[in-house]
Design a protein around this motif. Structure first.
Motif, PDB file in Angstrom:
ATOM      1  N   ASN A  60      -5.628 -50.190  15.819  1.00 28.39           N
ATOM      2  CA  ASN A  60      -5.773 -49.009  14.978  1.00 28.39           C
ATOM      3  C   ASN A  60      -6.934 -49.198  13.995  1.00 28.39           C
ATOM      4  N   VAL A  61      -7.683 -48.132  13.753  1.00 32.14           N
ATOM      5  CA  VAL A  61      -8.822 -48.242  12.840  1.00 32.14           C
ATOM      6  C   VAL A  61      -8.457 -47.944  11.385  1.00 32.14           C
ATOM      7  N   ASP A  62      -7.252 -47.473  11.140  1.00 30.13           N
ATOM      8  CA  ASP A  62      -6.828 -47.189   9.766  1.00 30.13           C
ATOM      9  C   ASP A  62      -6.169 -48.420   9.156  1.00 30.13           C
ATOM     10  N   THR A  63      -6.932 -49.113   8.314  1.00 29.01           N
ATOM     11  CA  THR A  63      -6.388 -50.269   7.594  1.00 29.01           C
ATOM     12  C   THR A  63      -6.686 -50.089   6.116  1.00 29.01           C
ATOM     13  N   GLN A  64      -5.922 -50.800   5.327  1.00 28.97           N
ATOM     14  CA  GLN A  64      -6.046 -50.676   3.877  1.00 28.97           C
ATOM     15  C   GLN A  64      -6.282 -52.066   3.290  1.00 28.97           C
ATOM     16  N   VAL A  65      -7.206 -52.160   2.321  1.00 25.61           N
ATOM     17  CA  VAL A  65      -7.470 -53.429   1.651  1.00 25.61           C
ATOM     18  C   VAL A  65      -6.399 -53.630   0.587  1.00 25.61           C
ATOM     19  N   ALA A  66      -5.643 -54.737   0.718  1.00 25.04           N
ATOM     20  CA  ALA A  66      -4.582 -55.042  -0.241  1.00 25.04           C
ATOM     21  C   ALA A  66      -5.101 -55.907  -1.386  1.00 25.04           C
ATOM     22  N   ASP A  67      -6.090 -56.800  -1.083  1.00 28.95           N
ATOM     23  CA  ASP A  67      -6.586 -57.717  -2.104  1.00 28.95           C
ATOM     24  C   ASP A  67      -7.986 -58.183  -1.710  1.00 28.95           C
ATOM     25  N   SER A  68      -8.877 -58.301  -2.685  1.00 30.52           N
ATOM     26  CA  SER A  68     -10.233 -58.824  -2.453  1.00 30.52           C
ATOM     27  C   SER A  68     -10.514 -59.925  -3.456  1.00 30.52           C
ATOM     28  N   ARG A  69     -11.107 -61.020  -2.950  1.00 27.47           N
ATOM     29  CA  ARG A  69     -11.468 -62.128  -3.838  1.00 27.47           C
ATOM     30  C   ARG A  69     -12.812 -62.694  -3.424  1.00 27.47           C
ATOM     31  N   VAL A  70     -13.614 -63.045  -4.425  1.00 31.52           N
ATOM     32  CA  VAL A  70     -14.900 -63.690  -4.181  1.00 31.52           C
ATOM     33  C   VAL A  70     -14.648 -65.185  -4.070  1.00 31.52           C
ATOM     34  N   SER A  71     -15.312 -65.842  -3.103  1.00 31.21           N
ATOM     35  CA  SER A  71     -15.134 -67.290  -2.932  1.00 31.21           C
ATOM     36  C   SER A  71     -15.661 -68.028  -4.154  1.00 31.21           C
ATOM     37  N   ARG A  87     -10.923 -60.633   2.103  1.00 29.17           N
ATOM     38  CA  ARG A  87     -10.132 -59.407   1.940  1.00 29.17           C
ATOM     39  C   ARG A  87      -8.837 -59.524   2.742  1.00 29.17           C
ATOM     40  N   ARG A  88      -7.717 -59.258   2.080  1.00 27.35           N
ATOM     41  CA  ARG A  88      -6.418 -59.155   2.760  1.00 27.35           C
ATOM     42  C   ARG A  88      -6.249 -57.686   3.097  1.00 27.35           C
ATOM     43  N   ARG A  89      -5.980 -57.419   4.351  1.00 27.56           N
ATOM     44  CA  ARG A  89      -5.853 -56.039   4.815  1.00 27.56           C
ATOM     45  C   ARG A  89      -4.468 -55.803   5.418  1.00 27.56           C
TER      46      ARG A  89
END
Length: 159
Positions: free
Chosen positions: A8-19, A27-29
């Motif tokens: 499926n192409v519909d995903t949502q970003v739950a969390d983003s963090r810079v290394s 990104r946790r999706r």
């Protein structure tokens, strides 16, 4: 972003963090169709310029060839692998920073000579003799003079 589980192409970003280094974003999706979670990594894709040879042919940049050229000139010289790696990295940085899509191989040769001049004078003369196609001893003497800086004309310093 396409879900690796159901497609499926519909995903949502739950969390983003810079290394920690700052060159990657993690990104946790979450897939909106199957509700599974997955991780993606985002990083800059740097493309090295295409090399234009003397005869006009074009080829892809090959870091192994660059390293081999440096290693050949530095053969049996007291220069560490880490120093060679740093030299390769500086040359690559210069090429990327130029922003050019194509670079003549002569420019690569000049950059290699600059690095060798910094690393080891003997390796510099070795590389220069092949790169500049020295045909007599006078050209060797001139390359040595170039590295030593201003001297009296026709005189090499004695030890």
């Amino acid at each position: 972003m396409k879900c690796p589980f159901c497609g499926n192409v519909d995903t949502q970003v739950a969390d983003s963090r810079v290394s920690e280094v700052g060159d990657t974003i993690r990104r946790r999706r979450r897939c909106l169709a199957c509700d599974k979670r997955f991780t993606t990594y985002e990083r800059v894709e740097l493309v090295m310029p295409t090399l234009v040879k003397r005869n006009g042919n074009r080829s892809e940049y090959d870091p192994a060839k660059l390293r081999a050229s440096l290693s050949l000139a530095l053969r049996k010289r007291p220069v560490s692998t880490a120093e060679v790696d740093s030299a390769v990295a500086r040359i690559e940085e210069t090429l990327l920073a130029s922003g050019d899509r194509e670079v003549p191989t002569e420019r690569i040769g000049e950059l290699v000579m600059l690095e060798l001049k910094r690393l080891d004078k003997i390796a510099y003369v070795r590389f220069a003799s092949v790169y500049k196609n020295f045909e007599d001893i006078g050209e060797f003497v001139e390359a040595i003079r170039e590295m030593q800086g201003p001297l009296l004309p026709g005189k090499l310093p004695r030890k």
